[in-house]
Design an enzyme around this catalytic site. Structure first.
Site, short mmCIF file in Angstrom:
data_model
loop_
_atom_site.label_atom_id
_atom_site.label_comp_id
_atom_site.label_asym_id
_atom_site.label_seq_id
_atom_site.Cartn_x
_atom_site.Cartn_y
_atom_site.Cartn_z
N ASN A 1 0.85 -1.19 0.00
CA ASN A 1 0.00 0.00 0.00
C ASN A 1 0.88 1.24 0.00
O ASN A 1 2.11 1.14 -0.05
CB ASN A 1 -0.95 -0.02 1.20
CG ASN A 1 -0.21 -0.10 2.51
OD1 ASN A 1 0.64 0.74 2.80
ND2 ASN A 1 -0.50 -1.11 3.31
N ALA B 1 0.97 1.20 11.60
CA ALA B 1 1.28 0.57 10.32
C ALA B 1 0.02 0.25 9.52
O ALA B 1 -1.01 -0.12 10.08
CB ALA B 1 2.08 -0.71 10.55
N ILE C 1 -3.30 -7.81 13.97
CA ILE C 1 -2.38 -7.53 15.07
C ILE C 1 -3.09 -6.78 16.19
O ILE C 1 -2.91 -7.08 17.38
CB ILE C 1 -1.16 -6.74 14.56
CG1 ILE C 1 -0.45 -7.54 13.46
CG2 ILE C 1 -0.19 -6.44 15.71
CD1 ILE C 1 0.70 -6.78 12.80
N LEU C 2 -3.91 -5.80 15.84
CA LEU C 2 -4.60 -4.99 16.85
C LEU C 2 -5.57 -5.85 17.66
O LEU C 2 -5.54 -5.84 18.90
CB LEU C 2 -5.35 -3.84 16.16
CG LEU C 2 -6.15 -2.90 17.05
CD1 LEU C 2 -5.26 -2.23 18.08
CD2 LEU C 2 -6.89 -1.86 16.20
N LYS D 1 -12.44 -4.26 17.31
CA LYS D 1 -11.07 -4.71 17.59
C LYS D 1 -10.75 -4.76 19.08
O LYS D 1 -9.80 -5.42 19.50
CB LYS D 1 -10.07 -3.76 16.92
CG LYS D 1 -10.29 -3.57 15.43
CD LYS D 1 -9.66 -4.66 14.62
CE LYS D 1 -9.72 -4.32 13.14
NZ LYS D 1 -9.04 -5.32 12.31
#
Length: 409
Positions: free
Chosen positions: A225, A289, A320-321, A355
């Protein structure tokens, strides 16, 4: 940084030899550098060496008849974009703090109207002495950015803080100082302070992720990205200036490591997840990120064009979060980022709930935010939504770091 002009004052200490590598790095980054060599500095490096590396005249004396006939010290003090003192010895810091102007270096420091960056180097006891601490505090109050010295073995045989930061770290501080506006404001004061003077987060460990991830398709292609890593790197730097121990897990970016930050370079989302897990425990995690949501099973050889479009089977990357939020070693404060192009606030609010994050920093990336110098964000928390005005990414970072310090200090 191309075309920026640095005036480098080389003080008298064994670390003066590192000025040679610093000059090389400054020029490699596209900047020009002129050197002022103090009498003490000349005991360790020669004017000839600095002149050869900088390809410019080296100035050593306030009493040069030709230069001073043209008011050379005034011209030197005004023509640079940034004045850098490296190494800044205890004596040189003391004279700067007192406003003494008894040689070329201190005279132009008193005469300059440009920002000043000092990189100290001295014996550990000298650095920790109350007089040096007072001098550093005075300089920071006056707007001089004084870096923290590195910790380690010294030429005198002792160990502790006092080593000159490595040239790469000084270069990163130079680039950071040149990339932000120098204004007289609360934000500028935060930039001018560093670890010792602004230690709200001393003793705290913060993990920051930054940049993109690259998910390989074959040996020459990958999914990625547009993330530049600038906002994440700025946040890592701001947290370090507040005294935190910062672990920066970075995807593939061409950015210098911020001073005082431990950097771990990764490529894929799975690499990043593993690096974050390895860095735990932490008091806070700021996941900036832009992690690729999907990956493919990469081909071992380059996929050739054969008249048909290859089929790429996508698999979901680890979150990841969410993984941190649900894990047994969850940081006390968990901050995620949401890059959105539509319904920014609504999507960020939903992401926070989904999340399990404490805060979500949301921004609209439909313009030139990714890779740009400025950002406009919204801080979404249990208390509601705060709309922050557009500002340079370094100022966003400083403001967010202050909020993090309030939450976990």
């Amino acid at each position: 940084m191309t075309g920026k002009r640095i005036l480098l004052i080389v003080g008298g200490g064994i670390a003066a030899y590192k000025a040679c590598e610093l000059i090389r790095l400054i020029r490699k980054a596209g900047m020009s550098v002129r050197c002022v060599l103090t009498d003490g500095g000349a005991q360790f490096v020669t004017p000839m060496t600095l002149a050869a590396l900088s390809e410019a005249q080296v100035h050593t004396s306030l009493w040069d008849l030709k230069d001073e006939a043209e008011m050379g010290h005034i011209q030197l003090s005004r023509e640079a974009d940034l004045v850098v003192v490296a190494p800044a010895t205890a004596d040189l810091l003391a004279r700067m703090a007192a406003g003494i102007a008894d040689d070329l270096a201190t005279t132009l420091l008193l005469a300059t109207d440009k920002p000043v960056l000092a990189a100290p180097a001295m014996n550990v006891r000298m650095w920790q002495h109350a007089a040096t601490r007072r001098n550093v505090e005075r300089l920071r109050d006056d707007g001089v950015r004084v870096l923290e010295p590195d910790e380690g073995p010294m030429a005198c045989g002792e160990f502790g803080p006092g080593r000159l930061p490595e040239p790469e770290a000084i270069l990163a501080a130079i680039q950071e100082s040149l990339s932000k506006p120098f204004v007289s404001s609360e934000v500028e004061t935060r930039f001018s302070t560093s670890l010792e003077a602004n230690g709200e987060l001393r003793g705290r460990h913060v993990i920051v992720t930054a940049g993109p991830t690259h998910e390989p398709i074959d040996p020459v292609r990958y999914i990625a990205n547009r993330s530049s890593g600038k906002q994440g790197f700025a946040i890592a730097a701001a947290l370090a200036r507040l005294g935190a121990r910062v672990t920066l897990v970075s995807g593939p970016v061409a950015l210098p490591t911020p001073a005082g930050v431990d950097r771990v370079d990764v490529e894929t989302a799975r690499d990043m997840a593993a690096a974050v897990d390895a860095a735990l425990p932490a008091d806070a995690a700021v996941l900036v990120a832009a992690v690729a949501d999907w990956r493919v099973k990469p081909s071992g050889s380059k996929i050739k064009k054969q008249g048909t479009v290859p089929s790429l089977a996508l698999a979901e990357n680890p979150d990841i979060l969410a993984g941190l939020a649900r894990g047994p070693r969850r940081p006390r404060l968990l901050v995620g980022f949401a890059a959105e192009t539509d319904d920014v606030i609504a999507n960020a609010t939903a992401k926070r709930a989904r999340k399990g994050a404490d805060w979500i920093v949301a921004n609209d990336v439909s313009g030139d935010v990714m890779g740009g110098a400025d950002n406009r964000v919204h801080l979404v928390s249990e208390a509601g939504v705060e709309d922050w005005e557009e500002m340079p990414k370094e100022q966003v970072a400083a403001r967010l770091a202050d909020r993090i310090a309030d939450a976990i200090a």
